[in-house]
Design a protein around this motif. Structure first.
Motif, mmCIF file in Angstrom:
data_model
loop_
_atom_site.group_PDB
_atom_site.id
_atom_site.type_symbol
_atom_site.label_atom_id
_atom_site.label_comp_id
_atom_site.label_asym_id
_atom_site.label_seq_id
_atom_site.Cartn_x
_atom_site.Cartn_y
_atom_site.Cartn_z
ATOM 1 N N SER A 1 0.897 -1.128 0.016
ATOM 2 C CA SER A 1 -0.080 -0.088 0.067
ATOM 3 C C SER A 1 0.874 1.209 0.114
ATOM 4 N N HIS B 1 -13.883 -1.877 1.744
ATOM 5 C CA HIS B 1 -14.267 -0.860 2.714
ATOM 6 C C HIS B 1 -14.266 -1.647 4.057
ATOM 7 N N LEU C 1 -10.703 -2.552 5.275
ATOM 8 C CA LEU C 1 -9.928 -1.243 5.556
ATOM 9 C C LEU C 1 -10.392 -0.897 6.908
ATOM 10 N N VAL D 1 -1.827 -0.964 5.607
ATOM 11 C CA VAL D 1 -2.466 -2.036 4.850
ATOM 12 C C VAL D 1 -1.405 -3.107 4.844
ATOM 13 N N ASN E 1 -9.060 -7.477 11.065
ATOM 14 C CA ASN E 1 -8.719 -7.009 9.580
ATOM 15 C C ASN E 1 -7.612 -7.577 8.998
#
Length: 97
Positions: free
Chosen positions: A15, A37, A40, A48, A88
């Motif tokens: 990223s 989304h 993230l 990321v 995540n």
């Protein structure tokens, strides 16, 4: 935004920051956008956990390395540091959101 470097038969990816894309006919996939989304959400900017871009669908044994799957591609995550939260940083196939 991803920085992708081709190394013979593989792609390294990382990223390099956020980007906004203006809507255009056929240029965006709403389902993939909602899914991205979701993965993230809650990550700090620039953090990321992406290591590589893979073309095609992941194999079943790729679940440990996968971070995000989109139509026709998937992203490999950086290894999780010992003691780090997996929130995540788990592999989320398109059909899971």
């Amino acid at each position: 935004m991803l920085r992708v470097i081709r190394r013979r038969n593989r792609f390294e990816a990382s990223s390099i920051g956020a980007v906004s894309v203006y809507p255009c006919i056929g240029g965006r996939d709403d389902e993939a956008g909602k899914h991205l989304h979701a993965v993230l959400e809650g990550l700090p900017p620039g953090k990321v956990p992406i290591r590589a871009l893979h073309i095609g669908d992941p194999k079943p044994d790729d679940a440990e390395r996968g971070w995000f799957q989109g139509p026709g591609f998937w992203l490999e995550r950086d290894p999780v540091e010992e003691g780090a939260s997996l929130r995540n940083e788990r592999f989320l196939p398109m059909n899971s959101v």
